[in-house]
Design a protein around this motif. Sequence first.
Motif, PDB file in Angstrom:
ATOM      1  N   ARG A 101     -64.580  22.236  -5.993  1.00  0.00           N
ATOM      2  CA  ARG A 101     -63.674  21.331  -5.282  1.00  0.00           C
ATOM      3  C   ARG A 101     -64.078  19.889  -5.519  1.00  0.00           C
ATOM      4  O   ARG A 101     -65.138  19.447  -5.064  1.00  0.00           O
ATOM      5  CB  ARG A 101     -63.728  21.620  -3.783  1.00  0.00           C
ATOM      6  N   LEU A 102     -63.222  19.256  -6.211  1.00  0.00           N
ATOM      7  CA  LEU A 102     -63.503  17.837  -6.447  1.00  0.00           C
ATOM      8  C   LEU A 102     -62.994  17.047  -5.248  1.00  0.00           C
ATOM      9  O   LEU A 102     -61.809  16.811  -5.094  1.00  0.00           O
ATOM     10  CB  LEU A 102     -62.808  17.383  -7.724  1.00  0.00           C
ATOM     11  N   ARG A 103     -63.945  16.703  -4.453  1.00  0.00           N
ATOM     12  CA  ARG A 103     -63.540  15.967  -3.254  1.00  0.00           C
ATOM     13  C   ARG A 103     -62.981  14.591  -3.639  1.00  0.00           C
ATOM     14  O   ARG A 103     -63.705  13.783  -4.223  1.00  0.00           O
ATOM     15  CB  ARG A 103     -64.747  15.765  -2.329  1.00  0.00           C
ATOM     16  N   PRO A 104     -61.773  14.409  -3.303  1.00  0.00           N
ATOM     17  CA  PRO A 104     -61.190  13.104  -3.610  1.00  0.00           C
ATOM     18  C   PRO A 104     -61.843  12.018  -2.783  1.00  0.00           C
ATOM     19  O   PRO A 104     -61.936  12.119  -1.557  1.00  0.00           O
ATOM     20  CB  PRO A 104     -59.714  13.285  -3.221  1.00  0.00           C
ATOM     21  N   ARG A 105     -62.298  11.045  -3.464  1.00  0.00           N
ATOM     22  CA  ARG A 105     -62.964   9.981  -2.732  1.00  0.00           C
ATOM     23  C   ARG A 105     -61.978   9.217  -1.862  1.00  0.00           C
ATOM     24  O   ARG A 105     -61.033   8.629  -2.351  1.00  0.00           O
ATOM     25  CB  ARG A 105     -63.606   9.015  -3.725  1.00  0.00           C
ATOM     26  N   ARG A 106     -62.241   9.261  -0.604  1.00  0.00           N
ATOM     27  CA  ARG A 106     -61.355   8.520   0.280  1.00  0.00           C
ATOM     28  C   ARG A 106     -61.668   7.032   0.178  1.00  0.00           C
ATOM     29  O   ARG A 106     -62.834   6.639   0.246  1.00  0.00           O
ATOM     30  CB  ARG A 106     -61.569   8.969   1.724  1.00  0.00           C
ATOM     31  N   PRO A 107     -60.633   6.297   0.056  1.00  0.00           N
ATOM     32  CA  PRO A 107     -60.839   4.851  -0.047  1.00  0.00           C
ATOM     33  C   PRO A 107     -61.337   4.274   1.258  1.00  0.00           C
ATOM     34  O   PRO A 107     -61.140   4.842   2.327  1.00  0.00           O
ATOM     35  CB  PRO A 107     -59.441   4.332  -0.387  1.00  0.00           C
ATOM     36  N   CYS A 108     -61.986   3.178   1.136  1.00  0.00           N
ATOM     37  CA  CYS A 108     -62.494   2.497   2.322  1.00  0.00           C
ATOM     38  C   CYS A 108     -61.347   2.182   3.267  1.00  0.00           C
ATOM     39  O   CYS A 108     -60.355   1.586   2.858  1.00  0.00           O
ATOM     40  CB  CYS A 108     -63.199   1.212   1.883  1.00  0.00           C
ATOM     41  N   PRO A 109     -61.471   2.627   4.525  1.00  0.00           N
ATOM     42  CA  PRO A 109     -60.390   2.408   5.485  1.00  0.00           C
ATOM     43  C   PRO A 109     -60.193   0.937   5.821  1.00  0.00           C
ATOM     44  O   PRO A 109     -59.214   0.563   6.445  1.00  0.00           O
ATOM     45  CB  PRO A 109     -60.842   3.202   6.714  1.00  0.00           C
ATOM     46  N   ILE A 110     -61.143   0.155   5.435  1.00  0.00           N
ATOM     47  CA  ILE A 110     -61.059  -1.262   5.774  1.00  0.00           C
ATOM     48  C   ILE A 110     -60.349  -2.047   4.682  1.00  0.00           C
ATOM     49  O   ILE A 110     -59.387  -2.763   4.936  1.00  0.00           O
ATOM     50  CB  ILE A 110     -62.457  -1.848   5.997  1.00  0.00           C
TER      51      ILE A 110
END
Length: 72
Positions: A14-23
């Motif tokens: 599972r290639l965890r999709p990098r969540r973008p910085c919420p800021i």
Amino acid sequence: MSTEKKTEAAEPVRLRPRRPCPICGKPSAQKYHPFCSARCADVDLHRWLGGHYRIPGSPDTDAVANDDEPES
Ligand SMILES: [Zn+2]
């Protein structure tokens, strides 16, 4: 009697999709997950503390305060 069941051991990585910085939306850094930098993490922290936690005129009071008094 070979009842070898084909266990699904080979799970697809599972290639965890990098969540973008919420800021700021930049790719988050592992060090500051889920933020991209300590700066954004700090921003988020302040948001939690009081939404509009802003003190105009005091950029960094922590830098001035020095609790580490050396005992003579
Ligand atoms: Zn950021």
